[in-house]
Motif scaffolding. Structure first.
Motif, mmCIF file in Angstrom:
data_model
loop_
_atom_site.group_PDB
_atom_site.id
_atom_site.type_symbol
_atom_site.label_atom_id
_atom_site.label_comp_id
_atom_site.label_asym_id
_atom_site.label_seq_id
_atom_site.Cartn_x
_atom_site.Cartn_y
_atom_site.Cartn_z
ATOM 1 N N ARG A 27 51.731 48.882 16.438
ATOM 2 C CA ARG A 27 52.293 49.363 17.662
ATOM 3 C C ARG A 27 53.073 50.438 17.754
ATOM 4 N NH1 ARG A 27 54.634 45.344 22.544
ATOM 5 N NH2 ARG A 27 54.451 47.139 24.121
ATOM 6 N N PRO A 28 54.247 50.665 17.076
ATOM 7 C CA PRO A 28 55.069 51.886 17.135
ATOM 8 C C PRO A 28 54.549 53.099 16.416
ATOM 9 C CG PRO A 28 56.125 50.097 15.684
ATOM 10 C CD PRO A 28 54.960 49.588 16.449
ATOM 11 N N ILE A 29 53.815 52.825 15.433
ATOM 12 C CA ILE A 29 53.071 53.907 14.599
ATOM 13 C C ILE A 29 51.950 54.644 15.665
ATOM 14 C CG2 ILE A 29 51.523 54.470 12.791
ATOM 15 C CD1 ILE A 29 52.698 52.427 11.110
ATOM 16 N N ALA A 30 50.959 53.733 16.347
ATOM 17 C CA ALA A 30 50.278 54.255 17.288
ATOM 18 C C ALA A 30 50.854 55.134 18.386
ATOM 19 C CB ALA A 30 49.385 53.282 17.762
ATOM 20 N N ALA A 31 52.046 54.717 18.804
ATOM 21 C CA ALA A 31 52.730 55.196 19.901
ATOM 22 C C ALA A 31 53.416 56.644 19.538
ATOM 23 C CB ALA A 31 53.927 54.349 20.353
ATOM 24 N N ILE A 32 54.108 56.595 18.230
ATOM 25 C CA ILE A 32 54.362 57.795 17.841
ATOM 26 C C ILE A 32 53.525 59.006 17.676
ATOM 27 C CG2 ILE A 32 55.715 59.026 15.860
ATOM 28 C CD1 ILE A 32 57.209 56.576 15.513
ATOM 29 N N CYS A 33 52.224 58.498 17.152
ATOM 30 C CA CYS A 33 51.038 59.156 16.831
ATOM 31 C C CYS A 33 50.715 59.872 18.144
ATOM 32 C CB CYS A 33 49.947 58.629 16.016
ATOM 33 S SG CYS A 33 50.379 58.251 14.218
ATOM 34 N N SER A 34 50.558 58.848 19.199
ATOM 35 C CA SER A 34 50.164 59.359 20.557
ATOM 36 C C SER A 34 51.176 60.420 21.071
ATOM 37 C CB SER A 34 49.798 57.954 21.474
ATOM 38 O OG SER A 34 49.694 58.132 22.731
ATOM 39 N N ALA A 35 52.400 60.246 20.983
ATOM 40 C CA ALA A 35 53.165 61.168 21.386
ATOM 41 C C ALA A 35 53.121 62.454 21.011
ATOM 42 C CB ALA A 35 54.466 60.539 21.223
ATOM 43 N N VAL A 79 57.562 38.552 17.902
ATOM 44 C CA VAL A 79 57.698 37.136 18.174
ATOM 45 C C VAL A 79 56.242 36.675 18.631
ATOM 46 C CG1 VAL A 79 58.792 35.517 19.449
ATOM 47 C CG2 VAL A 79 60.213 37.127 18.335
ATOM 48 N N LEU A 80 55.752 37.307 19.681
ATOM 49 C CA LEU A 80 54.672 36.985 20.412
ATOM 50 C C LEU A 80 53.164 37.361 19.746
ATOM 51 C CD1 LEU A 80 55.611 38.007 24.059
ATOM 52 C CD2 LEU A 80 55.889 35.632 22.748
ATOM 53 N N LEU A 81 53.178 38.477 18.946
ATOM 54 C CA LEU A 81 51.933 38.738 18.525
ATOM 55 C C LEU A 81 51.767 38.850 16.733
ATOM 56 C CD1 LEU A 81 51.253 41.918 20.832
ATOM 57 C CD2 LEU A 81 50.278 39.790 21.252
ATOM 58 N N GLY A 82 53.086 38.711 16.338
ATOM 59 C CA GLY A 82 52.808 38.667 14.881
ATOM 60 C C GLY A 82 53.190 40.080 14.377
ATOM 61 N N PRO A 83 53.534 39.981 12.869
ATOM 62 C CA PRO A 83 54.010 41.202 12.234
ATOM 63 C C PRO A 83 53.123 42.451 12.245
ATOM 64 C CG PRO A 83 53.643 39.557 10.500
ATOM 65 C CD PRO A 83 53.481 39.002 11.834
ATOM 66 N N PHE A 84 51.900 42.061 12.214
ATOM 67 C CA PHE A 84 50.941 43.290 11.979
ATOM 68 C C PHE A 84 50.885 44.091 13.553
ATOM 69 C CE2 PHE A 84 46.490 44.958 12.988
ATOM 70 C CZ PHE A 84 46.382 45.853 12.158
ATOM 71 N N MET A 85 50.858 43.640 14.500
ATOM 72 C CA MET A 85 50.976 44.260 15.839
ATOM 73 C C MET A 85 52.171 44.997 15.947
ATOM 74 S SD MET A 85 47.988 43.968 17.339
ATOM 75 C CE MET A 85 48.099 44.321 18.758
ATOM 76 N N SER A 86 53.358 44.432 15.562
ATOM 77 C CA SER A 86 54.781 45.027 15.527
ATOM 78 C C SER A 86 55.052 46.144 14.667
ATOM 79 C CB SER A 86 55.717 43.951 15.145
ATOM 80 O OG SER A 86 55.618 43.655 13.920
ATOM 81 N N ILE A 87 54.095 46.361 13.743
ATOM 82 C CA ILE A 87 54.066 47.450 12.865
ATOM 83 C C ILE A 87 53.195 48.699 13.503
ATOM 84 C CG2 ILE A 87 53.542 48.347 10.470
ATOM 85 C CD1 ILE A 87 54.416 45.524 9.458
ATOM 86 N N SER A 101 60.706 46.264 22.610
ATOM 87 C CA SER A 101 59.419 45.777 22.387
ATOM 88 C C SER A 101 58.989 45.473 21.138
ATOM 89 C CB SER A 101 58.420 46.937 23.200
ATOM 90 O OG SER A 101 58.776 48.118 22.395
ATOM 91 N N VAL A 102 59.449 46.135 20.226
ATOM 92 C CA VAL A 102 59.089 45.663 18.862
ATOM 93 C C VAL A 102 59.159 44.409 18.280
ATOM 94 C CG1 VAL A 102 59.324 46.540 16.273
ATOM 95 C CG2 VAL A 102 58.822 48.007 18.075
ATOM 96 N N SER A 103 60.664 43.926 18.819
ATOM 97 C CA SER A 103 60.967 42.700 18.454
ATOM 98 C C SER A 103 60.263 41.623 19.168
ATOM 99 C CB SER A 103 62.373 42.686 18.689
ATOM 100 O OG SER A 103 62.729 42.552 20.000
ATOM 101 N N VAL A 104 59.980 41.967 20.456
ATOM 102 C CA VAL A 104 59.185 40.980 21.189
ATOM 103 C C VAL A 104 57.594 40.790 20.684
ATOM 104 C CG1 VAL A 104 58.276 40.347 23.720
ATOM 105 C CG2 VAL A 104 60.266 41.171 23.267
ATOM 106 N N SER A 105 56.889 42.089 20.256
ATOM 107 C CA SER A 105 55.616 42.034 19.688
ATOM 108 C C SER A 105 55.965 41.126 18.334
ATOM 109 C CB SER A 105 55.321 43.558 19.252
ATOM 110 O OG SER A 105 55.288 44.116 20.594
ATOM 111 N N GLY A 136 42.751 51.570 18.650
ATOM 112 C CA GLY A 136 42.208 50.314 18.963
ATOM 113 C C GLY A 136 41.017 49.972 18.027
ATOM 114 N N PHE A 137 40.040 51.029 17.843
ATOM 115 C CA PHE A 137 39.164 50.505 16.810
ATOM 116 C C PHE A 137 39.694 50.361 15.515
ATOM 117 C CE2 PHE A 137 36.417 53.171 20.213
ATOM 118 C CZ PHE A 137 35.388 51.940 19.954
ATOM 119 N N LEU A 138 40.652 51.226 14.924
ATOM 120 C CA LEU A 138 41.253 51.000 13.575
ATOM 121 C C LEU A 138 42.029 49.560 13.557
ATOM 122 C CD1 LEU A 138 42.160 52.094 10.865
ATOM 123 C CD2 LEU A 138 44.343 52.905 11.999
ATOM 124 N N THR A 139 42.580 49.115 14.587
ATOM 125 C CA THR A 139 43.130 47.668 14.627
ATOM 126 C C THR A 139 41.936 46.471 14.293
ATOM 127 O OG1 THR A 139 44.769 48.501 15.932
ATOM 128 C CG2 THR A 139 44.452 46.088 15.896
#
Length: 359
Positions: free
Chosen positions: A113-121, A103-111, A97-101, A302-305
């Motif tokens: 996204r996993p940070i937010a996921a780990i914090c959420s977990a 390609v489709l959303l750019g480097p900012f969202m690919s970075i 999902s990071v690689s697809v992010s 979401g607000f931080l983004t």
């Protein structure tokens, strides 16, 4: 008819990942020593939760695939916090999902996204809390530990070979372990998860059939858009990789990057099937803590983004080309047919058991 078609397509989409999760859980149950999980994931505490979140983050498992894997961890000795962290971080992100992010959303969202996921977990795992209701099955003081034949060696060498020197028996033992792992996956784990999986896929098909795509785009940005995204994502089944093209489409339709990130976090982690398993395995109180951790962190990021994109000019550039297909259709179809056969087999076994009881 559209409802049935959408249900079938979602079933095929989830089948390979579910079977992969079942196999992983089965092999974990057989091959991982109990003391390994007890030492690394069985202890309570913040570090154990962080470790479980980091273990689950790179794994390419979707919402349905992570359910049996998480149950396998839990029943093998993982604590509630560690199980929850693994259950959240694994479907929210992954190497695919990071690689697809990117390609489709750019480097900012690919970075982010996993940070937010780990914090959420981590937050969800901490909120679920300690195993206060779990039975502590520690061996008694005089209990003997199980040793293999390889450990029983005397001081004097013997001419007779031990079982460790017989490769045929070793290979046979390995094959028996593989059979045991597959049997555990196709029987106990599948029977424990298939009902909630079917319920979750049915609700997802309802959303896909009767909620138009334009429903989310009309809210644009802000807290209202994020809350609407969360409400839609709870009954929805979607994996992290498959959610990325949808997120790119939402961006093109005018939804803010923050609301899109909330969708990519809450969608894979808060579906009905996952919540049902959390209630069964971790307790009803854990469901509230689970949702609080996932939704709360998703809103914060979401607000931080949106703030970072507005204030610092980070670029979120959706690029939609060809439709991204994670797995070939023939593989999904074969896995779907096998999964149907396994489910029907369990249903027949359950019906036969009921008949024996009534007779």
């Amino acid at each position: 008819m559209d409802l049935l078609n959408n249900f079938w397509q979602l079933f095929l989409l989830s089948a390979p990942w579910l079977m992969l999760g079942l196999l992983i859980a089965g092999f974990l149950n057989v091959y991982l020593p109990a003391n390994f999980l007890n030492n690394h994931l069985g202890k309570e505490g913040f570090l154990t939760t962080v470790k479980a979140a980091l273990i689950g983050a790179p794994m390419p498992l979707c919402s349905c695939g992570v359910i049996p894997a998480a149950i396998g961890l839990r029943r093998a000795g993982a604590s509630k916090g560690a199980t929850t962290a693994f259950l959240v971080s694994t479907p929210e992100t992954g190497v695919d999902s990071v690689s697809v992010s990117y390609v489709l959303l750019g480097p900012f969202m690919s970075i982010i996204r996993p940070i937010a996921a780990i914090c959420s977990a981590i937050v969800a795992g901490v909120l679920v809390g300690r195993d206060t209701d779990r039975l502590q099955t520690k061996p008694a003081a005089g209990a003997q530990t199980k040793t293999s034949c390889c450990a029983s060696k005397t001081a004097e060498p013997k001419v007779q070979t031990s079982c460790c020197d017989k490769p045929n028996k070793a290979l046979q033992s390995q094959w028996q372990k593989v059979q045991q792992a597959i049997s555990f996956s196709c029987n106990k784990l599948l029977s424990d998860t298939m009902v909630w999986l079917m319920i979750g896929l049915f609700f997802a098909a309802l959303v896909q059939t009767y909620v138009p795509e334009s429903f989310l785009t009309q809210w644009g940005s802000g807290i209202v858009a994020m809350l609407v995204v969360i409400l839609i994502s709870i009954p929805m089944y979607i994996c992290a990789t498959a959610s990325t093209p949808i997120a790119a489409g939402l961006l093109l339709s005018g939804v803010s990057p923050g609301a899109v990130l909330v969708f990519m976090l809450a969608g894979p982690a808060t579906n009905i099937a996952t919540l049902g398993v959390v209630a069964n395995e971790l307790g009803k109180r854990a469901v509230f803590a689970y949702l609080t951790g996932v939704i709360g962190v998703a809103l914060i990021f979401g607000f931080l983004t949106d703030y970072l994109v507005t204030e610092f000019g980070f670029v979120v550039s959706p690029q939609l080309g060809e439709e991204h297909q994670v797995l070939p259709y023939w593989l999904s179809f074969i896995c779907g047919v096998i999964l149907i056969a396994l489910i029907l087999r369990l249903v027949v076994i359950a019906l036969q058991a009921k008949r024996k009881v009534t007779c």
